[in-house]
Motif scaffolding. Structure first.
Motif, short mmCIF file in Angstrom:
data_model
loop_
_atom_site.label_atom_id
_atom_site.label_comp_id
_atom_site.label_asym_id
_atom_site.label_seq_id
_atom_site.Cartn_x
_atom_site.Cartn_y
_atom_site.Cartn_z
N TYR A 134 34.97 45.76 32.17
CA TYR A 134 35.19 44.33 31.99
C TYR A 134 33.95 43.65 31.39
O TYR A 134 34.04 42.83 30.48
N GLU A 137 42.00 44.27 24.87
CA GLU A 137 40.79 44.69 25.60
C GLU A 137 40.94 46.11 26.13
O GLU A 137 39.97 46.85 26.26
N GLY A 138 42.19 46.47 26.47
CA GLY A 138 42.43 47.79 27.05
C GLY A 138 42.12 48.93 26.11
O GLY A 138 41.95 50.07 26.55
N TRP A 172 31.09 55.68 40.18
CA TRP A 172 31.84 54.62 40.86
C TRP A 172 30.91 53.95 41.85
O TRP A 172 30.25 54.61 42.64
N ARG A 189 35.12 45.24 45.05
CA ARG A 189 36.01 46.26 44.48
C ARG A 189 35.19 47.41 43.93
O ARG A 189 34.04 47.23 43.51
N ILE A 192 42.17 55.94 36.64
CA ILE A 192 42.41 55.01 35.52
C ILE A 192 43.02 53.71 36.04
O ILE A 192 42.62 52.61 35.65
N ALA A 220 42.65 52.37 38.99
CA ALA A 220 41.63 51.57 39.69
C ALA A 220 40.73 50.85 38.69
O ALA A 220 40.37 49.68 38.88
N GLU A 221 40.37 51.55 37.61
CA GLU A 221 39.47 50.96 36.62
C GLU A 221 40.14 49.79 35.88
O GLU A 221 39.55 48.72 35.74
N LEU A 222 41.38 50.02 35.43
CA LEU A 222 42.08 48.96 34.70
C LEU A 222 42.43 47.79 35.62
O LEU A 222 42.41 46.62 35.21
N ASP A 236 40.71 46.74 38.19
CA ASP A 236 39.50 45.93 38.36
C ASP A 236 39.31 45.00 37.16
O ASP A 236 38.99 43.81 37.32
N HIS A 237 39.55 45.55 35.97
CA HIS A 237 39.41 44.74 34.75
C HIS A 237 40.40 43.57 34.76
O HIS A 237 40.01 42.41 34.55
N GLU A 256 42.08 42.20 37.22
CA GLU A 256 41.86 41.21 38.29
C GLU A 256 40.65 40.34 37.98
O GLU A 256 40.64 39.14 38.29
N SER A 257 39.64 40.94 37.38
CA SER A 257 38.47 40.15 36.99
C SER A 257 38.86 39.11 35.94
O SER A 257 38.41 37.96 35.98
N ARG A 258 39.71 39.54 34.99
CA ARG A 258 40.13 38.62 33.93
C ARG A 258 41.00 37.49 34.51
O ARG A 258 40.84 36.32 34.14
N GLU A 262 38.83 35.01 36.15
CA GLU A 262 38.11 34.19 35.17
C GLU A 262 39.02 33.08 34.62
O GLU A 262 38.60 31.92 34.53
N HIS A 316 45.02 42.31 27.43
CA HIS A 316 44.70 43.73 27.65
C HIS A 316 45.33 44.61 26.59
O HIS A 316 44.79 45.68 26.28
#
Lengths: 121, 242
Positions: A28, A46-47, A66, A73, B26, B28-30, B32-33, B35-37, B40, B59
């Motif tokens: 992010y 973005e993905g 990690w 999180r 994957i 978990a990573e996406l 987090d992205h 949810e952060s967005r 914001e 995304h």
């Protein structure tokens, strides 16, 4: 200026290595960094950054750990490996060379070469 | 986490088709992205639903992101869209050792347009063997309605050695109308040797039998695998059916 997808595709790895050269970061934040440096760069999504990050990881140019972020999180942080740092330096040299060449070749010709007869345009 | 975000991630991961452990990482990573967005956008004053919608939109297309997360060159890559790349590749376009698709490029290629060492298809360009409506095999045997090759056999055949309803070549055998340079018996040894495939009609017949024995099961299998993949993707992405 909106760049074509093909123009970006081959250079996204270079851009991500450049962002990570400033220090470890997570997806992010990397996307926000890229957007801050070049607005509209990630217009196609973005993905699309993640496949490139994973590819760089597979090639050993970056590694990932990690950690728990500020928000509680779990986050995947990426950082350059020594191999990635060398690649990033080499990419930078290549780009500087390419920019110099493109600038020299593509710059507008002087007025007397472009219009030797002095004809009105 | 919202249902819309979960559905989006389901779609991405359906296209990514990774192992359960990889898929969990994957996701978990996406997540987090995303949810952060969302946070914001909410901080900027958007309602949660709008923030979620904008985050998903930003995304990107789940198919594009998901396919991007597949290995660069998998053992088996089956795709309903785009280009499949793998040891065995099946898709609208396919690049692999064994490639099956509308356009197939591989050592063994089977498709509407196929290019490879051994190619089968509507238009087949094979270095050593091509079989198809239009078959081109510059170094080997071309069998087809129109055949061009070192050895060409077909309705219309053009080659060093050619045989067919209408044949043109340095050396023609067993042909209806023919244009030939060498008369039988005068041809150089290399052409005589190449003509082995044409001299014995049973050899050609067996190549047809061999082709169908190989073509039908592999074509059937590739269609079956493609159908299974479509079903699997549809399970996660019903919008594809719309």
């Amino acid at each position: 200026m909106a760049l074509r997808k093909q123009t970006l595709d081959g250079n996204m790895e270079t851009l991500l290595l450049a962002v990570l050269a400033d220090g470890p970061s997570y997806g992010y934040q990397i996307v926000n960094d890229l957007n801050a440096r070049a607005q509209g760069l990630l217009a196609m999504g973005e993905g699309t950054v993640y496949p490139v990050l994973h590819r760089l990881e597979d090639r050993g140019l970056i590694d990932a750990t990690w950690r728990t972020g500020d928000n509680g999180r779990r986050r995947k942080y990426y950082r350059l490996t020594p191999k990635g740092r060398r690649a990033q330096r080499e990419n930078l040299r290549q780009w500087q060379g390419l920019v110099r060449v493109m600038h020299d070749v593509l710059r507008p010709p002087p007025a007397d070469i472009a219009n030797p007869q002095g004809d009105p345009a | 986490m919202s249902l819309a975000l979960e559905q989006y991630l389901d779609r991405v991961l359906a296209y990514a088709n990774r192992s359960p452990d990889d898929a969990a990482a994957i996701r978990a990573e996406l997540k987090d992205h995303l949810e952060s967005r969302v946070a914001e956008f909410e901080a900027e004053g958007l309602a949660r639903e709008d923030a979620i919608f904008k985050s998903i939109e930003a995304h990107g297309n789940p198919r594009k992101v998901g396919y991007g997360l597949r290995p660069r060159f998998a053992w088996i890559d089956i795709r309903t869209h785009g280009t499949a790349r793998g040891f065995i590749a099946i898709g609208p376009k396919a690049i692999g050792v064994f490639a099956f698709g509308g356009t197939a490029v591989g050592v063994f290629a089977l498709g509407g347009l196929s290019i490879g060492a051994l190619s089968y298809g509507g238009f087949a360009l094979g270095a050593f063997l091509a079989y198809g409506g239009l078959a081109v095999a510059p170094l080997g045997l071309a069998l087809g309605g129109i055949a061009l090759g070192a050895v060409a056999v077909g309705g219309m055949a053009v080659g060093l050695v050619a045989s067919g309803g209408c044949a043109a070549g340095l050396f023609t055998l067993n042909s209806g109308a023919s244009a030939t340079w060498f008369a039988e018996g005068d041809a150089p040894v290399i052409l005589q040797w190449l003509s082995l495939a044409v001299r014995n009609p049973r050899y050609v017949q067996w190549s047809f039998v061999g082709f169908y024995a190989f073509f039908l099961p592999t074509f059937g299998m590739s269609q079956l695998l493609m159908r299974r993949e479509s079903k699997r993707i549809l399970g996660a992405d019903p919008t594809l059916a719309e």
